[in-house]
Design an enzyme around this catalytic site. Sequence first.
Site, PDB file in Angstrom:
ATOM      1  N   LYS A 101      37.702 -20.350  -1.743  1.00  0.00           N
ATOM      2  CA  LYS A 101      38.621 -21.272  -2.408  1.00  0.00           C
ATOM      3  C   LYS A 101      39.846 -21.572  -1.536  1.00  0.00           C
ATOM      4  O   LYS A 101      40.230 -20.758  -0.696  1.00  0.00           O
ATOM      5  CB  LYS A 101      39.063 -20.694  -3.755  1.00  0.00           C
ATOM      6  CG  LYS A 101      37.912 -20.451  -4.743  1.00  0.00           C
ATOM      7  CD  LYS A 101      37.318 -21.766  -5.213  1.00  0.00           C
ATOM      8  CE  LYS A 101      36.182 -21.545  -6.203  1.00  0.00           C
ATOM      9  NZ  LYS A 101      34.933 -21.080  -5.576  1.00  0.00           N
ATOM     10  N   ASP A 102      40.452 -22.725  -1.780  1.00  0.00           N
ATOM     11  CA  ASP A 102      41.611 -23.173  -1.013  1.00  0.00           C
ATOM     12  C   ASP A 102      42.751 -22.163  -1.083  1.00  0.00           C
ATOM     13  O   ASP A 102      42.919 -21.449  -2.067  1.00  0.00           O
ATOM     14  CB  ASP A 102      42.115 -24.511  -1.560  1.00  0.00           C
ATOM     15  CG  ASP A 102      41.069 -25.609  -1.472  1.00  0.00           C
ATOM     16  OD1 ASP A 102      40.103 -25.554  -2.253  1.00  0.00           O
ATOM     17  OD2 ASP A 102      41.216 -26.497  -0.628  1.00  0.00           O
TER      18      ASP A 102
END
Length: 350
Positions: A85-86
Amino acid sequence: MPEIIDLLSVPLRCVSDESLKLSGELKSIPEDFEVEEIPVYLPSGTGDHLFLWIEKRDVSAEQLLQHLSATLKIHRNEIGVAGLKDRRAITRQWVSVPAACLESVPSVNTERINVLDSQLHSNKLKTGHLKGNRFTIVLRTSDTNALSIAEQLREELLVTGFPNYFGDQRFGIDGETLKTGYQLLIGELTPKDIPWQRRKFLTRLSLSAVQSALFNKILSSRIQDQTFNRVQQGDVLQVVASGGPFVSEEPEVDQLRFDRHEVVTSGPMFGPKMKLPEYDQLNYELRFLSECQLSLEHFNQHKKLTSGTRRPLLLRLEEMKIEQTQDGLRFQFELPKGAYATTIFKEFLK
């Protein structure tokens, strides 16, 4: 490495109307970019693995893994995630650890990392064990007609589809992950040259970065050639319902299926198990390898990590909600696994 410079400088061409672009900024603060994983399944409640539903704020995937390893006193190989995930975002995702970690779970919580739920399950979470991700993203813009422009672009793109590029984060800071992968492929580095703590993770990630960069280069070229959404003889198409690949022998017939959203054009993630195109399309794709001083054989040398597959050239969203906020526009949509929200906004931003 001039060949890598070429891959790093690939222009990611857009398909939307260039006269309908917005000025604005993404990720001004982490709260502007929310991502929630859509799992394939939920934990059963019994088993030898503990699934943790974790929310993190402005924490990278690598930092999260390091934190879990340190606080739970387990090896990183014992941690399972479905996807990365970012960093500059608020993200929620399932992470699996050994069930023996249950009593230590409270130690995971920090100001920026919180365990929201925990459930037992019978197997470890593995890469790809997710349907996709749900996004809520704020685009900060002062354009007075931003909403009408965004809505017009949305309607256009819901028909044409979005280019399915890999995002810049795939390639590392200043392309370092991509450079490492290229050096591994051409033999300038071996996995043993990577620190053992990160060897398995970084070797896989860096080799995948080369595959991804080549895919981006070919997709951008097909947009330039205006064959992004036009079936060519010899193209490898994918059946939308099953993902099954097949070579197009009758492009006129298959174009009708493409227009009905039954099939989609695909690009290469090079590797020994990847289905190759035929006729002129084979030479078309292999040309991009040779331009980077690579061949199919380079990927065969790492066949366990670069087995290869096909990736759709475009994404078709079922829905995208856009609403005005005090600071700009809020977008809400879902993407399948492996798709990048940041690349969606290349179609909206100047």
